[in-house]
Design a protein around this motif. Structure first.
Motif, mmCIF file in Angstrom:
data_model
loop_
_atom_site.group_PDB
_atom_site.id
_atom_site.type_symbol
_atom_site.label_atom_id
_atom_site.label_comp_id
_atom_site.label_asym_id
_atom_site.label_seq_id
_atom_site.Cartn_x
_atom_site.Cartn_y
_atom_site.Cartn_z
ATOM 1 N N LEU A 272 0.854 -1.181 0.000
ATOM 2 C CA LEU A 272 0.000 0.000 0.000
ATOM 3 C C LEU A 272 0.891 1.232 0.000
ATOM 4 C CD1 LEU A 272 -2.630 -1.070 2.691
ATOM 5 C CD2 LEU A 272 -2.815 -1.272 0.206
ATOM 6 N N LYS A 273 0.377 2.340 -0.494
ATOM 7 C CA LYS A 273 1.197 3.544 -0.506
ATOM 8 C C LYS A 273 0.404 4.731 0.022
ATOM 9 C CE LYS A 273 0.330 4.851 -5.370
ATOM 10 N NZ LYS A 273 0.984 5.216 -6.650
ATOM 11 N N TRP A 274 1.144 5.636 0.651
ATOM 12 C CA TRP A 274 0.582 6.856 1.209
ATOM 13 C C TRP A 274 1.367 8.060 0.702
ATOM 14 C CZ3 TRP A 274 0.051 2.340 3.758
ATOM 15 C CH2 TRP A 274 -1.146 2.107 4.432
ATOM 16 N N ALA A 275 0.656 9.099 0.298
ATOM 17 C CA ALA A 275 1.313 10.367 0.006
ATOM 18 C C ALA A 275 1.707 11.007 1.336
ATOM 19 C CB ALA A 275 0.354 11.291 -0.753
ATOM 20 N N LEU A 276 2.964 11.408 1.455
ATOM 21 C CA LEU A 276 3.422 12.041 2.694
ATOM 22 C C LEU A 276 3.119 13.527 2.626
ATOM 23 C CD1 LEU A 276 6.814 10.203 3.276
ATOM 24 C CD2 LEU A 276 4.562 9.694 4.236
ATOM 25 N N CYS A 277 2.216 13.947 3.480
ATOM 26 C CA CYS A 277 1.780 15.345 3.504
ATOM 27 C C CYS A 277 2.167 15.968 4.840
ATOM 28 C CB CYS A 277 0.270 15.444 3.293
ATOM 29 S SG CYS A 277 -0.279 14.785 1.701
ATOM 30 N N GLY A 278 2.490 17.243 4.809
ATOM 31 C CA GLY A 278 2.932 17.928 6.016
ATOM 32 C C GLY A 278 2.076 19.141 6.334
ATOM 33 N N VAL A 279 2.059 19.509 7.600
ATOM 34 C CA VAL A 279 1.377 20.706 8.079
ATOM 35 C C VAL A 279 2.408 21.541 8.824
ATOM 36 C CG1 VAL A 279 -0.430 21.640 9.570
ATOM 37 C CG2 VAL A 279 -0.839 19.522 8.289
ATOM 38 N N ASP A 280 2.640 22.755 8.383
ATOM 39 C CA ASP A 280 3.676 23.614 8.950
ATOM 40 C C ASP A 280 3.356 23.955 10.406
ATOM 41 O OD1 ASP A 280 5.622 25.484 9.523
ATOM 42 O OD2 ASP A 280 5.228 26.742 7.774
ATOM 43 N N ALA A 281 4.256 23.606 11.306
ATOM 44 C CA ALA A 281 4.047 23.874 12.734
ATOM 45 C C ALA A 281 4.057 25.358 13.058
ATOM 46 C CB ALA A 281 5.113 23.161 13.567
ATOM 47 N N ASN A 282 4.504 26.193 12.127
ATOM 48 C CA ASN A 282 4.491 27.637 12.359
ATOM 49 C C ASN A 282 3.093 28.238 12.285
ATOM 50 O OD1 ASN A 282 7.220 28.225 12.872
ATOM 51 N ND2 ASN A 282 7.707 28.109 10.689
ATOM 52 N N GLY A 283 2.147 27.500 11.712
ATOM 53 C CA GLY A 283 0.784 28.011 11.648
ATOM 54 C C GLY A 283 0.158 28.084 13.034
ATOM 55 N N PRO A 284 -0.905 28.869 13.196
ATOM 56 C CA PRO A 284 -1.567 28.958 14.512
ATOM 57 C C PRO A 284 -2.194 27.628 14.898
ATOM 58 C CG PRO A 284 -2.874 30.059 12.831
ATOM 59 C CD PRO A 284 -1.577 29.702 12.184
ATOM 60 N N TRP A 285 -2.093 27.299 16.168
ATOM 61 C CA TRP A 285 -2.640 26.046 16.685
ATOM 62 C C TRP A 285 -3.957 26.247 17.432
ATOM 63 C CZ3 TRP A 285 1.480 22.343 19.142
ATOM 64 C CH2 TRP A 285 2.616 22.254 18.304
ATOM 65 N N SER A 286 -4.286 27.478 17.765
ATOM 66 C CA SER A 286 -5.468 27.691 18.592
ATOM 67 C C SER A 286 -6.173 28.980 18.196
ATOM 68 C CB SER A 286 -5.104 27.729 20.083
ATOM 69 O OG SER A 286 -4.289 28.849 20.369
ATOM 70 N N ASP A 287 -7.448 29.009 18.508
ATOM 71 C CA ASP A 287 -8.262 30.209 18.320
ATOM 72 C C ASP A 287 -9.385 30.143 19.345
ATOM 73 O OD1 ASP A 287 -9.159 32.623 16.807
ATOM 74 O OD2 ASP A 287 -10.899 31.338 16.402
ATOM 75 N N GLY A 288 -9.361 31.075 20.285
ATOM 76 C CA GLY A 288 -10.367 31.049 21.339
ATOM 77 C C GLY A 288 -10.266 29.780 22.150
ATOM 78 N N LYS A 289 -11.348 29.023 22.183
ATOM 79 C CA LYS A 289 -11.387 27.784 22.962
ATOM 80 C C LYS A 289 -11.228 26.536 22.091
ATOM 81 C CE LYS A 289 -14.058 29.733 26.772
ATOM 82 N NZ LYS A 289 -15.225 29.585 27.662
ATOM 83 N N ILE A 290 -10.653 26.709 20.913
ATOM 84 C CA ILE A 290 -10.370 25.604 20.000
ATOM 85 C C ILE A 290 -8.865 25.491 19.827
ATOM 86 C CG2 ILE A 290 -10.678 24.705 17.652
ATOM 87 C CD1 ILE A 290 -13.262 26.329 17.495
ATOM 88 N N ALA A 291 -8.340 24.282 19.903
ATOM 89 C CA ALA A 291 -6.900 24.075 19.709
ATOM 90 C C ALA A 291 -6.677 22.795 18.906
ATOM 91 C CB ALA A 291 -6.170 23.994 21.048
ATOM 92 N N LEU A 292 -5.526 22.743 18.236
ATOM 93 C CA LEU A 292 -5.135 21.586 17.435
ATOM 94 C C LEU A 292 -4.057 20.797 18.152
ATOM 95 C CD1 LEU A 292 -4.848 23.417 13.989
ATOM 96 C CD2 LEU A 292 -6.833 22.177 14.907
ATOM 97 N N LEU A 293 -3.989 19.509 17.835
ATOM 98 C CA LEU A 293 -3.037 18.622 18.493
ATOM 99 C C LEU A 293 -2.583 17.556 17.496
ATOM 100 C CD1 LEU A 293 -3.375 17.195 22.069
ATOM 101 C CD2 LEU A 293 -3.069 15.598 20.168
ATOM 102 N N GLY A 294 -1.326 17.155 17.594
ATOM 103 C CA GLY A 294 -0.812 16.098 16.743
ATOM 104 C C GLY A 294 -0.746 16.505 15.282
ATOM 105 N N ASP A 295 -1.040 15.563 14.381
ATOM 106 C CA ASP A 295 -0.926 15.828 12.949
ATOM 107 C C ASP A 295 -1.804 16.984 12.491
ATOM 108 O OD1 ASP A 295 0.935 13.862 12.629
ATOM 109 O OD2 ASP A 295 -0.383 12.453 11.581
#
Length: 394
Positions: A272-295
């Motif tokens: 099986l194959k997967w396209a390796l995609c990235g998300v720049d950690a420099n982007g904002p991780w949170s807004d108000g009471k919402i936050a992102l975690l992990g990938d």
């Protein structure tokens, strides 16, 4: 009644966050789109920094029967088949960092986290459910509209954590965060029954370096299966981001490699194959009471073997900054983001640099191999101390 923290995604990061927040004293609701836990992906490497968190969450002992602790990482030339260097793991790495280095099947880790979460009274997990709308009340409460089959429920939450992976839908609610980008690299993955490979391969992690490609392999599922990951640059032309692979196309990437490596790559009938995609950690991780975690916040290339570990670390740091009595959740989530960004970005950059080094050719590859051969084993191992030696905040 205290409002729960809602977590989107029951993957490695989401379940780790649920356990960490639950242990801190929060009620937690995990919302997962999939109707059941599927064996998506294959092997994971869990370095001591991740295992240390898993131990604190009470998961490590439960995971050990499914894991393997390789005795070393053997680094070899894909072109010649000869060993370049070896990094000792096993008891040595566990003594050095106070936690083991493990290799596991992703599904075994996810299932262990899931089962442990179900045993905790403060954590509820809803499978086959999706957050289809998010809104804020005038008093700042996050309203999550959760669809489960034909039932639509409105959940009031003190915070919403997007742990829904590289293609996160929650990330769309964080202004200024860029979408995931294809990195130009593809990961081909396969598993074999352990009896189909040489016994020596079942005691170590293998890392084979070559021009524009490299191969990683190690045992999983308590040594019953053998995981192979071949990583190459190529165009991605599939409709989705994973697909059944053309075995011949994969083998063509390794046509000039040593006979023993090619024989190993020829063993699996299906890749099986997967396209390796990235998300720049420099982007904002949170807004108000919402936050992102992990990938969702910082998906990275696998060339430092730290994708899962960074999500597990995120979970520990988020819980550290988020006492149940917190009244300013925005400040809590910003503190979590600030605490994590520098380290995660450095790991992201290290993974990119490792990929460049792994894929060198010609005189540059000869120089790389020479440096690694001449470097004392302890010094080679020490290069990972800044990653492996990380400890969760108290």
């Amino acid at each position: 009644m205290d409002l729960p923290v809602v977590i989107a995604g029951a993957g490695i990061g989401g379940l780790s966050a649920a356990l960490a927040l639950g242990a801190r004293g929060h009620d937690v609701l995990v919302v997962e789109r999939a109707g059941e836990l599927a064996e998506v992906g294959a092997g994971l490497q869990l370095s001591p920094n991740a295992c240390r968190v898993l131990k604190e969450l009470g998961v490590l002992d439960r995971l050990m029967p499914h894991a393997v602790a390789p005795r070393a990482i053997r680094i070899a030339s894909g072109r010649t088949g000869r060993e370049i260097a070896s990094i000792e793991l096993g008891d040595r790495i566990a003594t050095r960092h106070g936690a083991p280095y493990l290799v596991v099947h992703r599904a075994d880790l996810q299932r262990t986290l899931f089962d442990h979460a179900l045993d905790q009274g403060r954590i509820e997990i809803r499978l086959g459910s999706e957050i289809i709308e998010i809104s804020d009340t005038p008093d700042g409460i996050v309203q999550c509209h959760v669809q489960t089959g034909d039932i639509l429920a409105q959940i009031s939450a003190k915070a919403l954590i997007g742990a829904d992976g590289v293609w996160s839908s929650i990330r769309n609610r964080v202004p200024g965060h860029r979408e995931a980008d294809y990195t130009g690299l593809t990961a081909y993955r396969a598993t074999l029954p352990a009896e189909r490979v040489d016994d020596d391969l079942l005691t170590r992690t293998g890392l084979w370096l070559g021009p524009n490609a490299h191969l990683v392999h190690y045992p999983i599922c308590a040594g019953r299966e053998f995981n192979l990951v071949a990583l190459v640059p190529e165009r991605w032309t599939e409709e989705g981001w994973s697909a059944t692979a053309d075995r011949t196309a994969l083998l063509d990437h390794f046509g000039n490699w040593a006979a023993g490596v090619k024989t190993l790559l020829e063993k699996p009938d299906t890749w099986l194959k997967w396209a390796l995609c990235g998300v720049d950690a420099n982007g904002p991780w949170s807004d108000g009471k919402i936050a992102l975690l992990g990938d969702a916040a910082h998906a990275m290339l696998p060339f430092a073997a730290q994708g899962a570990a960074m999500a597990i670390e995120d979970a520990a740091v988020l819980a550290h900054h988020f006492p149940p009595t917190a009244t300013n959740v925005r400040t809590v989530l910003k503190a979590y983001e600030a605490d994590r960004r520098k380290r995660v970005k450095k790991v992201q950059e290290t993974a990119v640099e490792n990929g460049r080094i792994y894929h060198l050719s010609g005189p540059m590859a000869v120089g790389r191999n020479t440096v690694m051969k001449l470097m004392p084993p302890d010094r080679l191992s020490a290069r990972q101390d800044w990653i492996y030696g990380w400890t969760p905040p108290l």
